[in-house]
Write a protein that holds these residues in place. Sequence first.
Motif, PDB file in Angstrom:
ATOM      1  N   HIS A   1      -2.527 -95.836  24.687  1.00  0.00           N
ATOM      2  CA  HIS A   1      -3.587 -96.806  24.437  1.00  0.00           C
ATOM      3  C   HIS A   1      -4.931 -96.166  24.798  1.00  0.00           C
ATOM      4  CE1 HIS A   1      -1.123-100.617  24.022  1.00  0.00           C
ATOM      5  NE2 HIS A   1      -0.209 -99.713  24.386  1.00  0.00           N
ATOM      6  N   GLN A   2      -5.980 -96.563  24.094  1.00  0.00           N
ATOM      7  CA  GLN A   2      -7.300 -96.033  24.412  1.00  0.00           C
ATOM      8  C   GLN A   2      -7.753 -96.531  25.777  1.00  0.00           C
ATOM      9  OE1 GLN A   2     -10.332 -95.920  21.310  1.00  0.00           O
ATOM     10  NE2 GLN A   2     -11.848 -96.659  22.787  1.00  0.00           N
ATOM     11  N   ALA A   3      -8.365 -95.645  26.548  1.00  0.00           N
ATOM     12  CA  ALA A   3      -8.899 -96.000  27.865  1.00  0.00           C
ATOM     13  C   ALA A   3     -10.192 -95.231  28.082  1.00  0.00           C
ATOM     14  CB  ALA A   3      -7.894 -95.667  28.963  1.00  0.00           C
ATOM     15  N   TRP A   4     -11.198 -95.929  28.578  1.00  0.00           N
ATOM     16  CA  TRP A   4     -12.492 -95.283  28.823  1.00  0.00           C
ATOM     17  C   TRP A   4     -13.117 -95.870  30.074  1.00  0.00           C
ATOM     18  CZ3 TRP A   4     -17.491 -95.759  25.373  1.00  0.00           C
ATOM     19  CH2 TRP A   4     -18.437 -94.809  25.824  1.00  0.00           C
ATOM     20  N   PHE A   5     -13.206 -95.038  31.102  1.00  0.00           N
ATOM     21  CA  PHE A   5     -13.925 -95.388  32.327  1.00  0.00           C
ATOM     22  C   PHE A   5     -15.100 -94.440  32.466  1.00  0.00           C
ATOM     23  CE2 PHE A   5     -14.889 -94.454  36.778  1.00  0.00           C
ATOM     24  CZ  PHE A   5     -15.271 -95.715  37.210  1.00  0.00           C
ATOM     25  N   ARG A   6     -16.273 -94.989  32.787  1.00  0.00           N
ATOM     26  CA  ARG A   6     -17.442 -94.143  33.017  1.00  0.00           C
ATOM     27  C   ARG A   6     -18.299 -94.745  34.111  1.00  0.00           C
ATOM     28  NH1 ARG A   6     -16.626 -97.888  28.783  1.00  0.00           N
ATOM     29  NH2 ARG A   6     -18.577 -98.570  27.849  1.00  0.00           N
ATOM     30  N   ALA A   7     -18.909 -93.874  34.894  1.00  0.00           N
ATOM     31  CA  ALA A   7     -19.801 -94.295  35.973  1.00  0.00           C
ATOM     32  C   ALA A   7     -20.901 -93.259  36.104  1.00  0.00           C
ATOM     33  CB  ALA A   7     -19.049 -94.442  37.291  1.00  0.00           C
ATOM     34  N   GLY A   8     -22.079 -93.711  36.481  1.00  0.00           N
ATOM     35  CA  GLY A   8     -23.177 -92.760  36.581  1.00  0.00           C
ATOM     36  C   GLY A   8     -24.410 -93.360  37.222  1.00  0.00           C
TER      37      GLY A   8
ATOM     38  N   GLY B   1     -38.740 -93.451  43.079  1.00  0.00           N
ATOM     39  CA  GLY B   1     -37.397 -93.759  43.551  1.00  0.00           C
ATOM     40  C   GLY B   1     -36.685 -94.840  42.782  1.00  0.00           C
ATOM     41  N   ASN B   2     -37.189 -95.207  41.604  1.00  0.00           N
ATOM     42  CA  ASN B   2     -36.463 -96.191  40.816  1.00  0.00           C
ATOM     43  C   ASN B   2     -35.168 -95.569  40.282  1.00  0.00           C
ATOM     44  OD1 ASN B   2     -35.993 -98.693  39.706  1.00  0.00           O
ATOM     45  ND2 ASN B   2     -37.272 -98.361  37.896  1.00  0.00           N
ATOM     46  N   TYR B   3     -34.139 -96.386  40.148  1.00  0.00           N
ATOM     47  CA  TYR B   3     -32.844 -95.868  39.700  1.00  0.00           C
ATOM     48  C   TYR B   3     -32.020 -96.997  39.099  1.00  0.00           C
ATOM     49  CZ  TYR B   3     -30.887 -98.128  43.846  1.00  0.00           C
ATOM     50  OH  TYR B   3     -30.521 -99.052  44.786  1.00  0.00           O
ATOM     51  N   CYS B   4     -30.956 -96.605  38.412  1.00  0.00           N
ATOM     52  CA  CYS B   4     -29.932 -97.544  37.951  1.00  0.00           C
ATOM     53  C   CYS B   4     -28.581 -96.877  38.165  1.00  0.00           C
ATOM     54  CB  CYS B   4     -30.127 -97.878  36.471  1.00  0.00           C
ATOM     55  SG  CYS B   4     -28.780 -98.860  35.755  1.00  0.00           S
ATOM     56  N   THR B   5     -27.650 -97.568  38.808  1.00  0.00           N
ATOM     57  CA  THR B   5     -26.279 -97.084  38.914  1.00  0.00           C
ATOM     58  C   THR B   5     -25.387 -98.032  38.120  1.00  0.00           C
ATOM     59  OG1 THR B   5     -25.915 -98.313  40.975  1.00  0.00           O
ATOM     60  CG2 THR B   5     -26.634 -96.028  41.165  1.00  0.00           C
ATOM     61  N   TYR B   6     -24.340 -97.468  37.514  1.00  0.00           N
ATOM     62  CA  TYR B   6     -23.516 -98.273  36.616  1.00  0.00           C
ATOM     63  C   TYR B   6     -22.075 -97.800  36.610  1.00  0.00           C
ATOM     64  CZ  TYR B   6     -24.389 -94.286  33.448  1.00  0.00           C
ATOM     65  OH  TYR B   6     -24.484 -93.025  32.898  1.00  0.00           O
ATOM     66  N   ALA B   7     -21.185 -98.728  36.280  1.00  0.00           N
ATOM     67  CA  ALA B   7     -19.767 -98.423  36.085  1.00  0.00           C
ATOM     68  C   ALA B   7     -19.240 -99.365  35.006  1.00  0.00           C
ATOM     69  CB  ALA B   7     -18.976 -98.598  37.378  1.00  0.00           C
ATOM     70  N   LEU B   8     -18.531 -98.813  34.024  1.00  0.00           N
ATOM     71  CA  LEU B   8     -17.996 -99.596  32.918  1.00  0.00           C
ATOM     72  C   LEU B   8     -16.570 -99.148  32.626  1.00  0.00           C
ATOM     73  CD1 LEU B   8     -21.196 -98.713  32.124  1.00  0.00           C
ATOM     74  CD2 LEU B   8     -20.769-100.420  30.362  1.00  0.00           C
ATOM     75  N   MET B   9     -15.767-100.074  32.116  1.00  0.00           N
ATOM     76  CA  MET B   9     -14.377 -99.777  31.774  1.00  0.00           C
ATOM     77  C   MET B   9     -14.002-100.530  30.510  1.00  0.00           C
ATOM     78  SD  MET B   9     -11.508 -98.223  32.562  1.00  0.00           S
ATOM     79  CE  MET B   9      -9.807 -98.312  31.999  1.00  0.00           C
ATOM     80  N   ASP B  10     -13.351 -99.842  29.565  1.00  0.00           N
ATOM     81  CA  ASP B  10     -12.772-100.473  28.385  1.00  0.00           C
ATOM     82  C   ASP B  10     -11.343 -99.973  28.219  1.00  0.00           C
ATOM     83  OD1 ASP B  10     -14.983-101.962  26.524  1.00  0.00           O
ATOM     84  OD2 ASP B  10     -15.893-100.345  27.685  1.00  0.00           O
ATOM     85  N   TYR B  11     -10.429-100.901  27.925  1.00  0.00           N
ATOM     86  CA  TYR B  11      -9.006-100.521  27.810  1.00  0.00           C
ATOM     87  C   TYR B  11      -8.374-101.285  26.653  1.00  0.00           C
ATOM     88  CZ  TYR B  11      -4.168 -99.521  28.982  1.00  0.00           C
ATOM     89  OH  TYR B  11      -2.866 -99.094  28.926  1.00  0.00           O
ATOM     90  N   GLN B  12      -7.557-100.588  25.882  1.00  0.00           N
ATOM     91  CA  GLN B  12      -6.848-101.180  24.756  1.00  0.00           C
ATOM     92  C   GLN B  12      -5.585-101.878  25.259  1.00  0.00           C
ATOM     93  OE1 GLN B  12      -5.251 -98.351  21.927  1.00  0.00           O
ATOM     94  NE2 GLN B  12      -5.520 -99.778  20.216  1.00  0.00           N
ATOM     95  N   LEU B  13      -5.578-103.207  25.166  1.00  0.00           N
ATOM     96  CA  LEU B  13      -4.449-103.982  25.663  1.00  0.00           C
ATOM     97  C   LEU B  13      -3.273-103.977  24.693  1.00  0.00           C
ATOM     98  CD1 LEU B  13      -6.389-107.115  26.971  1.00  0.00           C
ATOM     99  CD2 LEU B  13      -5.591-105.158  28.310  1.00  0.00           C
ATOM    100  N   LEU B  14      -3.581-104.146  23.400  1.00  0.00           N
ATOM    101  CA  LEU B  14      -2.540-104.240  22.380  1.00  0.00           C
ATOM    102  C   LEU B  14      -2.954-103.431  21.164  1.00  0.00           C
ATOM    103  CD1 LEU B  14      -1.911-108.115  22.495  1.00  0.00           C
ATOM    104  CD2 LEU B  14      -0.425-106.344  23.483  1.00  0.00           C
TER     105      LEU B  14
ATOM    106  N   HIS C   1      -6.813 -99.547  16.239  1.00  0.00           N
ATOM    107  CA  HIS C   1      -6.940-100.981  15.978  1.00  0.00           C
ATOM    108  C   HIS C   1      -6.174-101.771  17.022  1.00  0.00           C
ATOM    109  CE1 HIS C   1      -7.729-100.248  11.401  1.00  0.00           C
ATOM    110  NE2 HIS C   1      -8.720 -99.833  12.175  1.00  0.00           N
ATOM    111  N   GLY C   2      -6.737-102.908  17.428  1.00  0.00           N
ATOM    112  CA  GLY C   2      -6.045-103.740  18.400  1.00  0.00           C
ATOM    113  C   GLY C   2      -6.992-104.498  19.285  1.00  0.00           C
ATOM    114  N   LEU C   3      -6.429-105.043  20.368  1.00  0.00           N
ATOM    115  CA  LEU C   3      -7.167-105.885  21.298  1.00  0.00           C
ATOM    116  C   LEU C   3      -7.617-105.073  22.508  1.00  0.00           C
ATOM    117  CD1 LEU C   3      -8.035-108.835  22.009  1.00  0.00           C
ATOM    118  CD2 LEU C   3      -5.834-109.035  23.209  1.00  0.00           C
ATOM    119  N   TYR C   4      -8.895-105.218  22.880  1.00  0.00           N
ATOM    120  CA  TYR C   4      -9.483-104.482  23.995  1.00  0.00           C
ATOM    121  C   TYR C   4     -10.076-105.453  25.018  1.00  0.00           C
ATOM    122  CZ  TYR C   4      -9.439-100.244  21.064  1.00  0.00           C
ATOM    123  OH  TYR C   4      -9.066 -99.182  20.286  1.00  0.00           O
ATOM    124  N   ALA C   5     -10.117-105.014  26.269  1.00  0.00           N
ATOM    125  CA  ALA C   5     -10.824-105.729  27.329  1.00  0.00           C
ATOM    126  C   ALA C   5     -11.738-104.747  28.040  1.00  0.00           C
ATOM    127  CB  ALA C   5      -9.853-106.359  28.320  1.00  0.00           C
TER     128      ALA C   5
END
Length: 401
Positions: free
Chosen positions: A238-245, A264-277, A286-290
Amino acid sequence: SIEDLNYLGGDAAMPPFSDSVIDVDSGFRRALLNKGVAFRVIAGPQYTQNMLDAPVPADEQVYVGQRAFESMFVQPIVSADLHQLHLRQAQLYMGGVWNWASWNPAGPKALQLWALYFYKAFGENRLEVKAGYIANNMNFVGLFVGGSTATGAQGVYAVLPYEAGMSYFPLTAPSFNVRIRGPKNTYIKTAAQRSFDPNGGPTEVARNHTGFRFIPRGDKLVLINEGGYLRAASADAHQAWFRAGSINNTTPYRNEATGRSDTGNYCTYALMDYQLLKSGPENPNHGLYAGGSFMTVPDAMNAYARYYEARLYKEAPVRSRPGDVVSVVASRTGYSKIFTDNLVSQGKTVWRAGTTITGSYSLQASRGNYLSLGLSYVEGPAITPRVPNALNILANWTLFF
């Protein structure tokens, strides 16, 4: 392949040239391809309107949709594979943009450079380099749901990376980007980019009308660093994508807590997408993602301080329509306590946070022709004044020539 002339090396992909109003086998395409060149134009309008209240006067508008909002863009792009210079896995990418919006704070209105950079890959794309004028919203964070600009209207709605100075469409900035693909689907990437104006897109355009200006006075360095894990969908996975930066800006911003300009301005982030079905083995993507997102920036320098999002989307919800995407996205944006407290002390009314629930369907109407329709309920649509909640109807049409 003509696809070697498509947009390369980004988080988001443009549709293939075969998904275009102009036939990929036309004499026009083939004549240019013989010279190692491709030309395409992307265009489209957007419409947003609140359905719960009557439109306010123009001088009272504080959010998109409070009055009927229309925007339009035209984006011509030329790319060359540089085979005349005996370069492999290389590309010169050039593009301009005309962008118009009925409410300039949500635009901005612009007629200028969008992209002008050199791209080179080494070792079967293990190392990728971009250098030139780049809109980094297509290269970092992963803001496009489904990974395609054709369905980008359903993407992550956060503005925090832009507050921290990351370049974004329709604007551009000089940048030097590097991505290294590591073992077992890992990667790291970085960019050294000239900052945008701290006061936002309209001010950036006012100071740099053509987009070519290299370093407007006061704009300093932005460093973007990201690491992640990206596994493509296959018959066995299944497709999986985790990223942080993080995005770190050395440009002085006004500090609302002290009244001074500070770095000193900044932005920190973390995101995750995963193919459930998966929908079937013949099209593993093709399929369902969260998915989910979290972002934060300093309260003292940014009006929008924190962002949380949960999303559920399905690629090819109908088997006979492989280019469609349906999504439901819930998000919450925390407004800076320092900003809102200052406004309250001035006798103004405020929202402390904004919450949205958005459902949308992106329809591939025909080759190179996408229509996205959505409905979005918004609690706290503006920081100030404390205007009523909104129910916005959204329409976005994109043509790829």
